[in-house]
Design a protein around this motif. Structure first.
Motif, PDB file in Angstrom:
ATOM      1  N   LYS A 113       1.640  -1.199   7.074  1.00 26.48           N
ATOM      2  CA  LYS A 113       2.195  -2.490   6.665  1.00 26.48           C
ATOM      3  C   LYS A 113       3.088  -2.394   5.437  1.00 26.48           C
ATOM      4  N   GLY A 114       3.114  -1.249   4.792  1.00 28.26           N
ATOM      5  CA  GLY A 114       4.086  -1.014   3.732  1.00 28.26           C
ATOM      6  C   GLY A 114       3.679  -1.430   2.339  1.00 28.26           C
ATOM      7  N   VAL A 115       2.424  -1.809   2.117  1.00 35.59           N
ATOM      8  CA  VAL A 115       2.029  -2.309   0.801  1.00 35.59           C
ATOM      9  C   VAL A 115       2.073  -1.201  -0.244  1.00 35.59           C
ATOM     10  N   ALA A 116       1.501  -0.031   0.071  1.00 38.96           N
ATOM     11  CA  ALA A 116       1.525   1.084  -0.880  1.00 38.96           C
ATOM     12  C   ALA A 116       2.946   1.529  -1.169  1.00 38.96           C
ATOM     13  N   THR A 117       3.777   1.559  -0.140  1.00 35.70           N
ATOM     14  CA  THR A 117       5.178   1.946  -0.327  1.00 35.70           C
ATOM     15  C   THR A 117       5.912   0.914  -1.173  1.00 35.70           C
ATOM     16  N   LEU A 118       5.612  -0.350  -0.968  1.00 28.90           N
ATOM     17  CA  LEU A 118       6.195  -1.406  -1.799  1.00 28.90           C
ATOM     18  C   LEU A 118       5.771  -1.261  -3.253  1.00 28.90           C
ATOM     19  N   LEU A 131       3.230  -3.233 -12.390  1.00 34.38           N
ATOM     20  CA  LEU A 131       1.944  -2.937 -13.017  1.00 34.38           C
ATOM     21  C   LEU A 131       1.069  -4.190 -13.087  1.00 34.38           C
ATOM     22  N   ILE A 132       1.687  -5.326 -13.402  1.00 28.27           N
ATOM     23  CA  ILE A 132       0.941  -6.590 -13.442  1.00 28.27           C
ATOM     24  C   ILE A 132       0.449  -6.957 -12.046  1.00 28.27           C
ATOM     25  N   ALA A 133       1.312  -6.754 -11.042  1.00 27.42           N
ATOM     26  CA  ALA A 133       0.921  -7.035  -9.656  1.00 27.42           C
ATOM     27  C   ALA A 133      -0.249  -6.146  -9.235  1.00 27.42           C
ATOM     28  N   LEU A 134      -0.221  -4.887  -9.664  1.00 28.33           N
ATOM     29  CA  LEU A 134      -1.331  -3.981  -9.358  1.00 28.33           C
ATOM     30  C   LEU A 134      -2.616  -4.477 -10.018  1.00 28.33           C
ATOM     31  N   GLY A 135      -2.489  -4.992 -11.243  1.00 32.68           N
ATOM     32  CA  GLY A 135      -3.653  -5.553 -11.922  1.00 32.68           C
ATOM     33  C   GLY A 135      -4.214  -6.754 -11.180  1.00 32.68           C
ATOM     34  N   ILE A 136      -3.321  -7.634 -10.701  1.00 26.59           N
ATOM     35  CA  ILE A 136      -3.751  -8.804  -9.933  1.00 26.59           C
ATOM     36  C   ILE A 136      -4.444  -8.365  -8.644  1.00 26.59           C
ATOM     37  N   PHE A 137      -3.846  -7.369  -7.981  1.00 22.82           N
ATOM     38  CA  PHE A 137      -4.439  -6.820  -6.754  1.00 22.82           C
ATOM     39  C   PHE A 137      -5.861  -6.343  -7.024  1.00 22.82           C
ATOM     40  N   THR A 138      -6.037  -5.583  -8.093  1.00 24.68           N
ATOM     41  CA  THR A 138      -7.343  -5.014  -8.418  1.00 24.68           C
ATOM     42  C   THR A 138      -8.369  -6.101  -8.715  1.00 24.68           C
ATOM     43  N   SER A 148      -6.625  -7.362   2.181  1.00 24.17           N
ATOM     44  CA  SER A 148      -5.545  -8.229   2.661  1.00 24.17           C
ATOM     45  C   SER A 148      -5.283  -9.368   1.682  1.00 24.17           C
ATOM     46  N   LEU A 149      -6.332 -10.015   1.221  1.00 30.86           N
ATOM     47  CA  LEU A 149      -6.187 -11.125   0.269  1.00 30.86           C
ATOM     48  C   LEU A 149      -5.595 -10.627  -1.039  1.00 30.86           C
ATOM     49  N   ALA A 150      -6.034  -9.461  -1.487  1.00 31.98           N
ATOM     50  CA  ALA A 150      -5.506  -8.889  -2.726  1.00 31.98           C
ATOM     51  C   ALA A 150      -4.022  -8.556  -2.590  1.00 31.98           C
ATOM     52  N   SER A 151      -3.636  -7.999  -1.447  1.00 33.02           N
ATOM     53  CA  SER A 151      -2.228  -7.643  -1.211  1.00 33.02           C
ATOM     54  C   SER A 151      -1.349  -8.890  -1.188  1.00 33.02           C
ATOM     55  N   ILE A 152      -1.803  -9.910  -0.477  1.00 33.76           N
ATOM     56  CA  ILE A 152      -1.025 -11.140  -0.365  1.00 33.76           C
ATOM     57  C   ILE A 152      -0.892 -11.824  -1.721  1.00 33.76           C
ATOM     58  N   THR A 153      -2.001 -11.913  -2.452  1.00 33.82           N
ATOM     59  CA  THR A 153      -1.980 -12.572  -3.758  1.00 33.82           C
ATOM     60  C   THR A 153      -1.047 -11.858  -4.726  1.00 33.82           C
ATOM     61  N   ALA A 154      -1.126 -10.540  -4.764  1.00 33.80           N
ATOM     62  CA  ALA A 154      -0.301  -9.758  -5.682  1.00 33.80           C
ATOM     63  C   ALA A 154       1.182  -9.912  -5.379  1.00 33.80           C
ATOM     64  N   THR A 155       1.539  -9.878  -4.096  1.00 35.19           N
ATOM     65  CA  THR A 155       2.953  -9.961  -3.744  1.00 35.19           C
ATOM     66  C   THR A 155       3.507 -11.381  -3.882  1.00 35.19           C
ATOM     67  N   VAL A 156       2.673 -12.380  -3.630  1.00 32.81           N
ATOM     68  CA  VAL A 156       3.133 -13.765  -3.765  1.00 32.81           C
ATOM     69  C   VAL A 156       3.384 -14.118  -5.234  1.00 32.81           C
ATOM     70  N   THR A 157       2.597 -13.552  -6.130  1.00 31.48           N
ATOM     71  CA  THR A 157       2.802 -13.815  -7.562  1.00 31.48           C
ATOM     72  C   THR A 157       3.893 -12.949  -8.174  1.00 31.48           C
ATOM     73  N   VAL A 180       9.871 -10.000  -0.553  1.00 32.49           N
ATOM     74  CA  VAL A 180       8.583  -9.311  -0.417  1.00 32.49           C
ATOM     75  C   VAL A 180       7.448 -10.318  -0.319  1.00 32.49           C
ATOM     76  N   ALA A 181       7.516 -11.373  -1.128  1.00 26.11           N
ATOM     77  CA  ALA A 181       6.477 -12.399  -1.129  1.00 26.11           C
ATOM     78  C   ALA A 181       6.400 -13.141   0.203  1.00 26.11           C
ATOM     79  N   ILE A 182       7.508 -13.160   0.927  1.00 25.40           N
ATOM     80  CA  ILE A 182       7.532 -13.773   2.265  1.00 25.40           C
ATOM     81  C   ILE A 182       7.107 -12.754   3.320  1.00 25.40           C
ATOM     82  N   PHE A 183       7.577 -11.519   3.150  1.00 25.74           N
ATOM     83  CA  PHE A 183       7.383 -10.471   4.142  1.00 25.74           C
ATOM     84  C   PHE A 183       5.919 -10.048   4.273  1.00 25.74           C
TER      85      PHE A 183
END
Length: 210
Positions: A113-118, A131-138, A148-157, A180-183
């Motif tokens: 799905k490309g999250v790690a590559t993103l 880095l902030i998005a990674l923190g939100i993901f964590t 899935s929820l962590a990935s979506i939340t991090a990219t939407v923010t 990215v937030a849409i994709f």
């Protein structure tokens, strides 16, 4: 003008097409991760199928693909100093490497799905927001247990964080984060359905309170 763009697209796509989870699974475990679990050729399904000893290298390689694609775009730009809009070339590289990961030519166009590559792309283009998005993901992952929820939340923010740190210097990068937030939610639409139905698998199991 078109030559550096074509070189960038081809280089980034081929780089993104390296199917780390498929190759590692087949080479070291005799398993195609796409035939197990969610059927996804990404870090999460690799960990669920083969464990962390396979999943961690997959995550690192997939993230490095994104970072290196951005780095290579800068190298290509250096070979064409007359080229305008360097942000555009980097964004082209970012898009091509993610497309390569999702539709890898070396793995029958069945990728992840490309999250790690993103994430790797983010560290190459916008390191502080990434880095902030990674923190939100964590935080979301540790709180709720769903990748899935962590990935979506991090990219939407991510667009909001990018706006604070990057705008107005680079509006193109802000546009990229909005895309990215849409994709990412689109690629996780089945996960979203399962989250709503309460059938999504937790990556981190919660302990039952006695």
């Amino acid at each position: 003008m078109w030559l550096p763009i074509l070189i960038t697209i081809l280089t980034a796509y081929v780089l993104g097409s390296i199917p780390s989870s498929v190759w590692i699974g087949k080479l070291f475990f005799g398993v195609d991760v796409r035939e197990h679990g969610s059927g996804n050729a990404g870090t999460t399904n690799t960990i669920r199928t083969l464990g962390y000893k396979a999943g961690i290298p997959v995550f690192i390689i997939d993230a490095l693909k994104g970072w290196f694609a951005v780095f290579m775009s800068k190298v290509i730009l250096g070979c064409f100093p007359e080229m305008m809009m360097p942000d555009f070339i980097e964004i082209v590289a970012a898009a091509a490497v993610v497309v390569g990961h999702i539709f890898p030519v070396f793995a029958g166009f069945r990728g992840g799905k490309g999250v790690a590559t993103l994430l790797g792309v983010g560290f190459g283009l916008i390191p502080i927001p990434a880095l902030i998005a990674l923190g939100i993901f964590t935080i979301v992952l540790l709180t709720f247990g769903y990748v899935s929820l962590a990935s979506i939340t991090a990219t939407v923010t991510l667009p909001f964080v990018t706006y604070f740190f990057v705008m107005p210097q680079s509006p193109l990068l802000l546009i990229l984060t909005i895309a990215v937030a849409i994709f990412v939610p689109i690629t996780h639409k089945e996960n979203i359905k399962r989250l709503k139905n309460g059938t999504e698998n937790r990556f981190i199991k919660r302990k039952n309170k006695k």
